[in-house]
Scaffold this active site. Structure first.
Site, PDB file in Angstrom:
ATOM      1  N   HIS A 127      32.934  37.332  40.251  1.00 14.33           N
ATOM      2  CA  HIS A 127      32.848  36.068  41.011  1.00 14.33           C
ATOM      3  C   HIS A 127      33.570  34.951  40.253  1.00 14.33           C
ATOM      4  O   HIS A 127      34.429  34.270  40.801  1.00 14.33           O
ATOM      5  CB  HIS A 127      31.396  35.640  41.241  1.00 14.33           C
ATOM      6  CG  HIS A 127      31.299  34.197  41.686  1.00 14.33           C
ATOM      7  ND1 HIS A 127      31.450  33.805  43.008  1.00 14.33           N
ATOM      8  CD2 HIS A 127      31.133  33.054  40.973  1.00 14.33           C
ATOM      9  CE1 HIS A 127      31.378  32.475  43.066  1.00 14.33           C
ATOM     10  NE2 HIS A 127      31.181  31.992  41.856  1.00 14.33           N
ATOM     11  N   HIS A 132      37.080  31.912  40.938  1.00 12.85           N
ATOM     12  CA  HIS A 132      37.394  30.557  40.459  1.00 12.85           C
ATOM     13  C   HIS A 132      38.707  30.434  39.684  1.00 12.85           C
ATOM     14  O   HIS A 132      39.413  29.434  39.812  1.00 12.85           O
ATOM     15  CB  HIS A 132      36.280  30.070  39.526  1.00 12.85           C
ATOM     16  CG  HIS A 132      35.018  29.686  40.211  1.00 12.85           C
ATOM     17  ND1 HIS A 132      34.853  28.518  40.918  1.00 12.85           N
ATOM     18  CD2 HIS A 132      33.834  30.327  40.297  1.00 12.85           C
ATOM     19  CE1 HIS A 132      33.620  28.456  41.403  1.00 12.85           C
ATOM     20  NE2 HIS A 132      32.982  29.548  41.049  1.00 12.85           N
ATOM     21  N   GLU A 173      32.873  26.053  45.784  1.00 15.56           N
ATOM     22  CA  GLU A 173      32.428  27.410  46.127  1.00 15.56           C
ATOM     23  C   GLU A 173      32.811  27.804  47.557  1.00 15.56           C
ATOM     24  O   GLU A 173      33.095  28.977  47.805  1.00 15.56           O
ATOM     25  CB  GLU A 173      30.908  27.531  45.961  1.00 15.56           C
ATOM     26  CG  GLU A 173      30.406  27.324  44.547  1.00 15.56           C
ATOM     27  CD  GLU A 173      30.821  28.452  43.581  1.00 15.56           C
ATOM     28  OE1 GLU A 173      30.510  28.338  42.397  1.00 15.56           O
ATOM     29  OE2 GLU A 173      31.447  29.442  44.018  1.00 15.56           O
ATOM     30  N   SER A 192      35.254  35.728  46.673  1.00 13.58           N
ATOM     31  CA  SER A 192      34.710  36.874  45.926  1.00 13.58           C
ATOM     32  C   SER A 192      33.801  37.713  46.832  1.00 13.58           C
ATOM     33  O   SER A 192      33.088  38.597  46.371  1.00 13.58           O
ATOM     34  CB  SER A 192      33.950  36.395  44.684  1.00 13.58           C
ATOM     35  OG  SER A 192      33.044  35.357  45.028  1.00 13.58           O
TER      36      SER A 192
END
Ligand code: HBI
Ligand code: FE
Length: 283
Positions: A127, A132, A173, A192
């Site tokens: 993730h 990111h 996010e 993700s």
């Protein structure tokens, strides 16, 4: 923050909550799981991901196995000055903000188990890194993340943590960006997740609303399901410019107020249409 029920090993952390990654310690099974996770996502990226994210992902060249954070940092630093720091998992807000303010992005060192292929509760290295890290190579988004981190101490002082966390949740996010080819994804929590990557652009059960700082800071969110609301920027500069505003008046107005429920749609919201589902490749 109660670390006793978090998954990572917090017994050997530096004062800034960083640890050594010990890249040689990852097993063949872990590298193989990373390749499976990567392969599932990469085919979706051209039609769903923002170009800046996809360019960053390709530069990182991380298809072959769990990435080495030091090597990835050496590439990133040349592009935007960002480095990655290895952490056991979630770190306290003030520590997290301080890392971002100094262009250090915390990346969890452990990888999910094969049983968690489709879903896990806490962010793992897939993730954090796949979701990111690619966008840390975009100069404007990197400037925004640093500016976001610099807002931390003031939010802690003025009771604005919830508002500031909503800004991260919705715009780091789960953020979407509008392009001449339609809506595209840049949010790490979406990129993700293969299911939410398709859902976020096409599913009419959710709403896509033009980014507005106060609207986002007032809107509640759920951490255990696809989002009911996605916010859309026209360009990453919108996020950086939002951070040039004074947040304290917003905290004063809304910190104690009831947030908008996550599925709220206001008459003042600028709505974006969902994308038509892209037809799966024939054959
Ligand atoms: N810690 N390692 C890590 N990663 C995050 O994304 C993170 C965190 N601590 C706090 C946090 N995110 C959120 O509360 C932010 O909104 C601050
Ligand atoms: Fe995240």
């Amino acid at each position: 923050m109660d670390f006793s029920n978090l998954r990572g090993d917090y017994s050997n952390i530096w004062p800034d909550y960083t640890v050594e990654q010990d890249w040689s310690g990852y097993t063949d099974e872990e590298h193989s799981l990373w390749r499976r996770l990567y392969r599932r996502m990469i085919g979706l990226m051209p039609d769903h991901a923002a170009q800046a994210y996809y360019d960053g992902l390709q530069r990182l060249d991380c298809a072959d196995g769990v990435p080495n954070l030091e090597k990835a940092s050496d590439k990133l630093e040349k592009l935007t000055g960002f480095r990655l720091v290895a952490v056991p998992g979630l770190v306290p807000d003030d520590v997290f903000f301080d890392h971002l303010a100094n262009r250090r992005f915390p990346v969890t060192v452990w990888l999910r188990t094969p049983e968690e292929f489709d879903y896990l509760v806490e962010p793992d290295i897939f993730h954090d890194f796949f979701g990111h890290v690619p966008l840390l190579s975009d100069p404007v988004f990197a400037d925004f993340l640093e500016a976001y981190g610099r807002k931390g101490p003031e939010a802690i002082k003025h009771g604005g943590l919830k508002c500031l966390a909503r800004l991260y949740w919705y715009m780091v996010e789960f953020g979407l960006i509008n392009t001449d080819k339609g809506l595209r994804i840049y949010g790490a929590g979406i990129l993700s997740s293969s299911g939410e990557t398709v859902y976020s652009l096409t599913d009419k059960r959710s709403t896509r609303i033009g980014f507005d700082l106060e609207r986002v800071m007032r809107t509640d969110y759920a951490i255990d399901d696809y989002q009911k609301t996605y916010f859309v920027v026209e360009k990453f500069e919108d996020l950086f410019e939002a951070c040039e505003r004074d947040f304290v008046p917003i905290y004063k107005k809304y910190a104690e107020a009831e947030p908008f429920p996550k599925d709220t749609v206001l008459a003042t919201d600028r709505l974006y249409e969902a994308e038509a589902p892209s037809v799966p490749m024939a054959g």
